[in-house]
Design a protein around this motif. Structure first.
Motif, PDB file in Angstrom:
ATOM      1  N   GLN A  68       0.823  -1.209   0.000  1.00 59.46           N
ATOM      2  CA  GLN A  68       0.000   0.000   0.000  1.00 59.46           C
ATOM      3  C   GLN A  68       0.858   1.259   0.000  1.00 59.46           C
ATOM      4  O   GLN A  68       0.484   2.280  -0.589  1.00 59.46           O
ATOM      5  CB  GLN A  68      -0.928  -0.008   1.230  1.00 59.46           C
ATOM      6  N   LEU A  69       2.017   1.207   0.652  1.00 60.72           N
ATOM      7  CA  LEU A  69       2.884   2.382   0.711  1.00 60.72           C
ATOM      8  C   LEU A  69       3.488   2.730  -0.644  1.00 60.72           C
ATOM      9  O   LEU A  69       3.943   3.861  -0.857  1.00 60.72           O
ATOM     10  CB  LEU A  69       4.012   2.161   1.729  1.00 60.72           C
ATOM     11  N   THR A  70       3.532   1.775  -1.565  1.00 58.63           N
ATOM     12  CA  THR A  70       4.071   2.040  -2.907  1.00 58.63           C
ATOM     13  C   THR A  70       2.985   2.368  -3.920  1.00 58.63           C
ATOM     14  O   THR A  70       3.277   2.541  -5.102  1.00 58.63           O
ATOM     15  CB  THR A  70       4.876   0.829  -3.401  1.00 58.63           C
ATOM     16  N   ASP A  71       1.736   2.434  -3.480  1.00 61.11           N
ATOM     17  CA  ASP A  71       0.648   2.826  -4.382  1.00 61.11           C
ATOM     18  C   ASP A  71       0.903   4.240  -4.899  1.00 61.11           C
ATOM     19  O   ASP A  71       1.227   5.149  -4.138  1.00 61.11           O
ATOM     20  CB  ASP A  71      -0.686   2.767  -3.631  1.00 61.11           C
TER      21      ASP A  71
ATOM     22  N   SER B  94      -1.060   7.139  -3.296  1.00 57.52           N
ATOM     23  CA  SER B  94      -0.607   7.416  -1.936  1.00 57.52           C
ATOM     24  C   SER B  94       0.764   8.081  -1.939  1.00 57.52           C
ATOM     25  O   SER B  94       1.035   9.003  -1.154  1.00 57.52           O
ATOM     26  CB  SER B  94      -0.562   6.117  -1.128  1.00 57.52           C
ATOM     27  N   VAL B  95       1.655   7.635  -2.817  1.00 52.33           N
ATOM     28  CA  VAL B  95       2.981   8.241  -2.920  1.00 52.33           C
ATOM     29  C   VAL B  95       2.862   9.708  -3.323  1.00 52.33           C
ATOM     30  O   VAL B  95       3.524  10.595  -2.762  1.00 52.33           O
ATOM     31  CB  VAL B  95       3.854   7.467  -3.925  1.00 52.33           C
TER      32      VAL B  95
ATOM     33  N   ARG C 201       7.926   8.948   6.066  1.00 53.31           N
ATOM     34  CA  ARG C 201       6.820   8.714   5.135  1.00 53.31           C
ATOM     35  C   ARG C 201       7.048   7.464   4.280  1.00 53.31           C
ATOM     36  O   ARG C 201       6.261   7.198   3.371  1.00 53.31           O
ATOM     37  CB  ARG C 201       6.649   9.928   4.228  1.00 53.31           C
ATOM     38  N   ALA C 202       8.115   6.728   4.560  1.00 53.98           N
ATOM     39  CA  ALA C 202       8.472   5.528   3.801  1.00 53.98           C
ATOM     40  C   ALA C 202       8.599   5.830   2.314  1.00 53.98           C
ATOM     41  O   ALA C 202       8.286   4.993   1.461  1.00 53.98           O
ATOM     42  CB  ALA C 202       7.452   4.409   4.028  1.00 53.98           C
TER      43      ALA C 202
ATOM     44  N   ALA D 124      14.490   4.474  -2.894  1.00 51.32           N
ATOM     45  CA  ALA D 124      13.293   5.317  -2.886  1.00 51.32           C
ATOM     46  C   ALA D 124      12.149   4.598  -3.575  1.00 51.32           C
ATOM     47  O   ALA D 124      12.364   3.684  -4.386  1.00 51.32           O
ATOM     48  CB  ALA D 124      13.569   6.645  -3.589  1.00 51.32           C
ATOM     49  N   VAL D 125      10.936   4.998  -3.240  1.00 54.75           N
ATOM     50  CA  VAL D 125       9.755   4.464  -3.927  1.00 54.75           C
ATOM     51  C   VAL D 125       9.769   4.966  -5.363  1.00 54.75           C
ATOM     52  O   VAL D 125      10.588   5.808  -5.749  1.00 54.75           O
ATOM     53  CB  VAL D 125       8.457   4.914  -3.228  1.00 54.75           C
TER      54      VAL D 125
END
Length: 639
Positions: free
Chosen positions: A44-47, A50-51, A102-103, A114-115
């Motif tokens: 979900q954090l890489t969506d 959301s990013v 913020r991951a 990094a994402v």
């Protein structure tokens, strides 16, 4: 993408509950989704959505660091990133801390990963953008916002009057074209941007609506015009708080379009929140620069400067500080009371001058404004408003069926002193000539006692469209209906009146056209509230606990939680996990304890031992107490 998700999940496994909770607190949109494991959280954090939302909360320095990490292909180190940005260790650590919280970026051994960044990819590099010098402050000065606030209220009233009397067209696809905005702005003698603000405020406040691709006043607009100036200003301020369109001073934009997202809301709210009633900014340009560095995704410099101008024009900000009205808006106070205190009551009187002008100090009442608009044209619109009378404007009043005496009686009732003789002479002179020509509907006939005058009219090329012909020495027949004939004669400079078949004057009355309002925009756009801090902390504990059930000192959390669950049937699962974590980690919790029938006490304690259903703990006052597990009714984080 799977490889990046795996890398993020591996990093999350190394974090403690507090660190995972920090990530979730900064990414609340992710915390609100269905997450069972840390890998689910990494997914979900890489969506991308959301990013993108998380990147919008970064300052310019953090964006610079993220851009370099992405540009180095996730193979760079702290040293290579710092070298490329030419920044100090403290500046890098501050920026990188934002990314980790913020991951959006994290360490993987010596490498920085990094994402899949949405905003930082392709950004310019070379140096870490330093924060501008803090905006200078000064003491609040007594600058009154009355004049700009009155100008906006009166401007919206003028816009409503224009829409009723003249066409203001909307596009069939929605919105109002820039060409139409410029045309009406010229008619009202204001800049395009000012008219755009008036238009958006009027529609958002439901004072204007669209009917068959034409902007028209609404029933709410009629009530707004009849209200106290303070109530009118309050309605516009509340509309301003709901506007989601983003000012774009660099390019012409259509008005009244529905924009996706809430960029305008965030821009206006964030700008207003930086102002204070206790201190004033010496130069708002310095504030704009600081906001643009702090939240570059939200605060474009030119758009932010435009929003500050909006706030100054509405009386929310004056002299670089919040006004009482601005404080009421920011703190959720009584906006209408503050606006009513700011603006005086409407003016009922005008000062008539010998040069055929009428001057009104302050906002005119609806009755005064209607009368002056009937017999004169608005010439100047500042702190004092000036109307100018002419033969054409007086004739306009007589065309409604008023006699010269009736017009003078109305003006005298609204005059601060005796009417100047010049005004009376003008009205009576126009009245003597008014009605020398009469028009009847045959399709229509033009009659006059002066046959030479009819000869002149019949030969006029400007009236050729009427196809006039004599049917008697004192009568001309027209090929057009009476209303069109009257209009053509008046445009040609004559002053005819309309009569019916019985030679009785026809009083011309124009019915008011009204449009339906589009409805008030809801401020609460989301049906579901964001998770609270306690829920996020409990989620973080659960995720870490199930991945590493025996970290910390003492008994394993999972084992402690199972025992506590067996000994207390009142606590929710999240509360049991929170109490077990406090027992294992030695952290403090707040418990509500049943100390007797219908009696509870609240304690902030640090659990030290759990044996045979009894919890030993150290209290805030330094004493040690024992609590029966079965009597604990609630467990929460200390406030």
């Amino acid at each position: 993408m799977p490889r990046r998700i795996n890398a993020l999940a591996t990093w999350l496994l190394q974090l403690g509950p507090d660190e995972v909770a920090t990530v979730l607190l900064h990414r609340r949109d992710v915390a609100d989704r269905f997450i069972r494991t840390l890998r689910d959280l990494a997914t979900q954090l890489t969506d991308s959505d959301s990013v993108h939302a998380a990147e919008d909360t970064l300052d310019q320095g953090a964006l610079d660091v993220l851009a370099v990490i992405v540009a180095q292909g996730n193979a760079g180190t702290i040293d290579t990133v710092r070298t490329e940005l030419r920044c100090a260790a403290d500046d890098f650590e501050r920026a990188f801390r934002q990314l980790k919280d913020r991951a959006l970026a994290w360490p993987d051994g010596p490498r920085l990963i990094a994402v899949n960044s949405v905003r930082a990819s392709g950004a310019a590099h070379g140096r870490l953008t330093p924060r501008p010098r803090p905006p200078r402050k000064r003491r609040v000065s007594a600058i009154s916002p009355i004049v700009p606030a009155m100008s906006v209220v009166d401007g919206v009233a003028r816009l409503l009057a224009h829409c009723e009397q003249d066409a203001f067209d909307a596009r069939y696809t929605g919105g109002v074209a820039t060409v139409e905005i410029r045309r009406v702005a010229r008619a009202l003698r204001v800049p395009d941007g000012v008219l755009r603000l008036w238009l958006e405020l009027a529609v958002e406040a439901q004072l204007l609506g669209v009917e068959r691709s034409r902007l028209l006043p609404t029933r709410q607009g009629d009530g707004w015009l009849d209200s106290h100036p303070g109530a009118r200003l309050a309605a516009l301020v509340e509309a301003w708080r709901r506007m989601d369109w983003r000012p774009e001073p660099d390019q012409a934009r259509a008005a009244l379009r529905d924009y996706t997202g809430a960029a305008g809301l965030a821009l206006r709210r964030g700008t207003l929140e930086r102002f204070s009633a206790d201190e004033a900014f010496a130069d708002t340009a310095e504030l704009v620069d600081d906001l643009a560095w702090e939240r570059p995704a939200v605060h474009d410099p030119r758009a932010t400067a435009a929003v500050i101008s909006e706030m100054e024009s509405l009386g929310l900000v004056a002299g670089g500080a919040l006004t009482p009205l601005g404080v009421a808006v920011l703190e959720g106070g009584d906006v209408e009371a503050a606006a009513t205190e700011l603006l005086p009551a409407a003016t009922e009187k005008a000062a008539f001058q010998t040069d055929m002008t009428a001057v009104v100090n302050g906002l005119p009442s609806p009755e005064l404004s209607a009368t002056l608009n009937l017999v004169a044209d608005l010439e100047d619109n500042d702190a004092a408003r000036v109307w100018r009378m002419s033969a054409g404007t007086v004739r306009r009043a007589l065309d409604t069926g008023l006699s010269a005496d009736a017009v003078l009686m109305r003006l005298a009732a609204m005059s601060e002193g005796p009417l100047p003789q010049a005004v009376e002479h003008q009205v009576r002179d126009v009245a003597r000539r008014h009605g020398h020509l009469t028009v009847t509907d045959v399709k229509s006939c033009v009659r006059a006692a002066d046959s030479a005058l009819l000869q002149e009219i019949a030969k006029s090329k400007r009236l050729a469209s009427l196809k006039l012909r004599f049917i008697a020495p004192t009568v001309l027949a027209s090929d057009r209906p009476m209303t069109e004939t009257l209009g053509a004669l008046r445009r040609a400079g004559y002053a005819p009146t309309g009569v019916d078949g019985g030679d009785q004057s026809i009083v011309e009355q124009i019915g008011k056209l009204r449009a339906p309002a589009r409805g008030e925009r809801r401020q609460d756009r989301w049906w579901r509230a964001e998770p609270g801090d306690l829920e996020i902390t409990q989620l973080a504990i659960r995720l870490v606990e199930q991945e590493r059930p025996s970290v910390g000192r003492g008994a394993p959390r999972a084992g402690a939680a199972r025992v506590l669950r067996d000994q207390n049937v009142f606590l929710r699962d999240e509360e049991v996990v929170l109490l077990a974590s406090a027992l294992v980690d030695g952290s403090s919790v707040e418990i509500r304890y049943a100390s007797g029938p219908r009696r509870t006490e609240t304690h902030v304690v640090v659990p030290t031992k759990h044996l045979e259903g009894v919890l030993s703990a150290e209290c805030e006052d330094g004493t040690s107490k024992e609590f029966a597990i079965g009597h604990v009714r609630e467990v929460a984080l200390p406030r």
